[in-house]
Structure formats: C-alpha cells, structure tokens
Design an enzyme around this catalytic site. Sequence first.
Site, PDB file in Angstrom:
ATOM      1  N   LYS A  13       0.851  -1.197   0.000  1.00  0.00           N
ATOM      2  CA  LYS A  13       0.000   0.000   0.000  1.00  0.00           C
ATOM      3  C   LYS A  13       0.876   1.233   0.000  1.00  0.00           C
ATOM      4  CE  LYS A  13       0.845   1.185   4.516  1.00  0.00           C
ATOM      5  NZ  LYS A  13       1.582   2.407   4.947  1.00  0.00           N
ATOM      6  N   PRO A  96       9.958  -4.367   0.928  1.00  0.00           N
ATOM      7  CA  PRO A  96      10.997  -4.030   1.904  1.00  0.00           C
ATOM      8  C   PRO A  96      10.446  -3.939   3.320  1.00  0.00           C
ATOM      9  CG  PRO A  96      10.301  -2.067   0.719  1.00  0.00           C
ATOM     10  CD  PRO A  96       9.626  -3.221   0.052  1.00  0.00           C
ATOM     11  N   GLY A 100       7.422   1.262   4.966  1.00  0.00           N
ATOM     12  CA  GLY A 100       6.182   2.043   4.958  1.00  0.00           C
ATOM     13  C   GLY A 100       5.176   1.605   3.909  1.00  0.00           C
ATOM     14  N   GLY A 102       3.664  -1.425   4.097  1.00  0.00           N
ATOM     15  CA  GLY A 102       2.713  -2.347   4.732  1.00  0.00           C
ATOM     16  C   GLY A 102       2.978  -3.815   4.514  1.00  0.00           C
ATOM     17  N   SER A 105       2.139  -6.244   7.498  1.00  0.00           N
ATOM     18  CA  SER A 105       0.700  -6.200   7.762  1.00  0.00           C
ATOM     19  C   SER A 105      -0.088  -6.889   6.657  1.00  0.00           C
ATOM     20  CB  SER A 105       0.230  -4.748   7.889  1.00  0.00           C
ATOM     21  OG  SER A 105       0.807  -4.131   9.014  1.00  0.00           O
ATOM     22  N   SER A 106       0.347  -6.673   5.406  1.00  0.00           N
ATOM     23  CA  SER A 106      -0.326  -7.296   4.275  1.00  0.00           C
ATOM     24  C   SER A 106      -0.148  -8.809   4.301  1.00  0.00           C
ATOM     25  CB  SER A 106       0.205  -6.714   2.967  1.00  0.00           C
ATOM     26  OG  SER A 106      -0.535  -7.188   1.861  1.00  0.00           O
ATOM     27  N   ASP A 138      -2.498  -1.475  10.527  1.00  0.00           N
ATOM     28  CA  ASP A 138      -2.726  -1.508   9.079  1.00  0.00           C
ATOM     29  C   ASP A 138      -3.388  -2.806   8.608  1.00  0.00           C
ATOM     30  OD1 ASP A 138      -1.596   0.986   8.847  1.00  0.00           O
ATOM     31  OD2 ASP A 138       0.292   0.299   7.956  1.00  0.00           O
TER      32      ASP A 138
END
Length: 282
Positions: A13, A96, A100, A102, A105-106, A138
């Site tokens: 994201k 990476p 930042g 996500g 979280s993804s 997230d």
Amino acid sequence: MKQTRIHCQAPAKLNLFLHVTGRRADGYHLLQTAFQLIDRCDTMDIAIRTDNAIVRTNDIPGVSAETDLIVRAAQLLQQHTRCQLGANLTLNKILPMGGGVGGGSSDAASTLIALNHLWQTELNKAELMQLGLQLGADVPFFIFGENAFAEGIGEELQVIQTPERWFVVIEPGVQVPTPAIFSAKELTRDSKPVRIADFSSTAEMFWKNDLQTVACALFPVVDEAVTWLSQFGNAKMTGSGACVFCAFADEAAADKVINQVPDRWVSWKAKALSRHPMADLL
C-alpha cells in the site's frame, strides 16, 4: 472436494497522505490517511496440516519464525476459532521491511484471509478485521480490501475511488523504525482534521505526510530520495518511511523516470489496484 492449499498475494500500500491529528490517552496516535493498494506483492503458499502445528517452511533474513506476523496471524486465528488444523506457510518476500508499504501487515492479512477460507472457520470480513487489529493497525485495511480513507489509529475505514495510474517507488536503503518516528518530540500532532469529501475534491499537491519531516531529519537519505523524485512531480514518503513515491498517468511515464533513478537506490514501478487480489475469498 475441500481445498487444501492456496497460492496468495499480499499487495503493498501507499499512503497518499498521512496527517496526525492527535493522541489518545493510551499513547496511540490519531491519524487520517488515504490508503492506496498497488500491484507490487509478496506471495505465499499455504497448505493445511492435519495436526495443529503452524510451520513457516523457509528462512527470512532478520525475521524469526516466532516473531513473524504470518505465524502470529495463523496462531491467532487458530486460537480464536479453536481450529484443530495447522498450516505450512511459505513466504516469498519482495516488499521491503521498514519501508512504509505495509508488507508485514499485508502478509498477516493475506494469511488470515487464506486460512479462514482453507480451515473453513467462516469469520466474516468485519470479524476478521477486528482480529487483524490485534496484529497491527494496518492489518484491517488489507482485509477491508479496497482503497480507503482511514481514521482513528487507521482502523476506521471508508471506501474511496482513486484514479488508474502508475507509481514509481524508491527504496532509500534504510529501515525506518516506526516507534522512533512517532516518539520524536518534533512530530506535528495537531493537523486539522479533514473530511473525506475534502480529499476527493482537492488537488493532491496540498496533501502531505506529517511523518516525513521527522523521518527526513533522522535519515537524510530519505530526504535525498524525496528531493530527487520531486523533480518529476509531487513526491512524498509513504507511511512512517522509508519508501518514497510519485504518481504518473501511465506506465511509459513511470518507465522514463525509473530509467533515471541513481544506482544507489532500489526502485520499482507499480500499478494502482482498486481491490485486493484475494477479496473474492471474503
């Protein structure tokens, strides 16, 4: 016949803007942001085990299996639903860490979506989002599965329509620890709250990332990447960093910029998505 394995995608994201509007009594920051899904993805192969073991089958540098969000997500769903089955989890990591975008979280969200389907635990989207929030702010967005205007700590979501376009993303080569950004005394925590209608109707150049100034001060290479990419458009940092991005109308325009990125940085292009590639499983 019951499905026993699945190949799944975990898309990145970008935060099209990120404002910090306050702080809760428990220390969590109140945010407003616009989440944009893109087609750059980690991938996973997940297979059912007939015992209840959760096994990550491959090594990932710098991330032990015990602390990996995909293992924790599987264990959380297992405990919450009292499922007696287990899973083998194989993660192909290209997003990476500390970037930042996500990635972790993804990965966790895709694990929850896939295992809810494979184990037939039958949680609905809202229940799965609530469970995912225990793993990170997230995670609910990725289960939500559409581009979203987010508030609260990032879990209050409303669908937004975003244009079809391409993004150039630069990885400056540092991992930015989120706690260091949010704990910095220089961080602006009083941005005026905006309405979803404001975001839809106002030119994007007026929207900023409140975390960017702090990240650029702590990590000058992030500032260098923002400055370099800004010659081609409205470049900004995503999330708490370190990745920097800029939007382009078409792939050819993105390619033109990619070909000029200095060799000291990793760079890639990605297309905007309107929905999560696993959304049909919910």
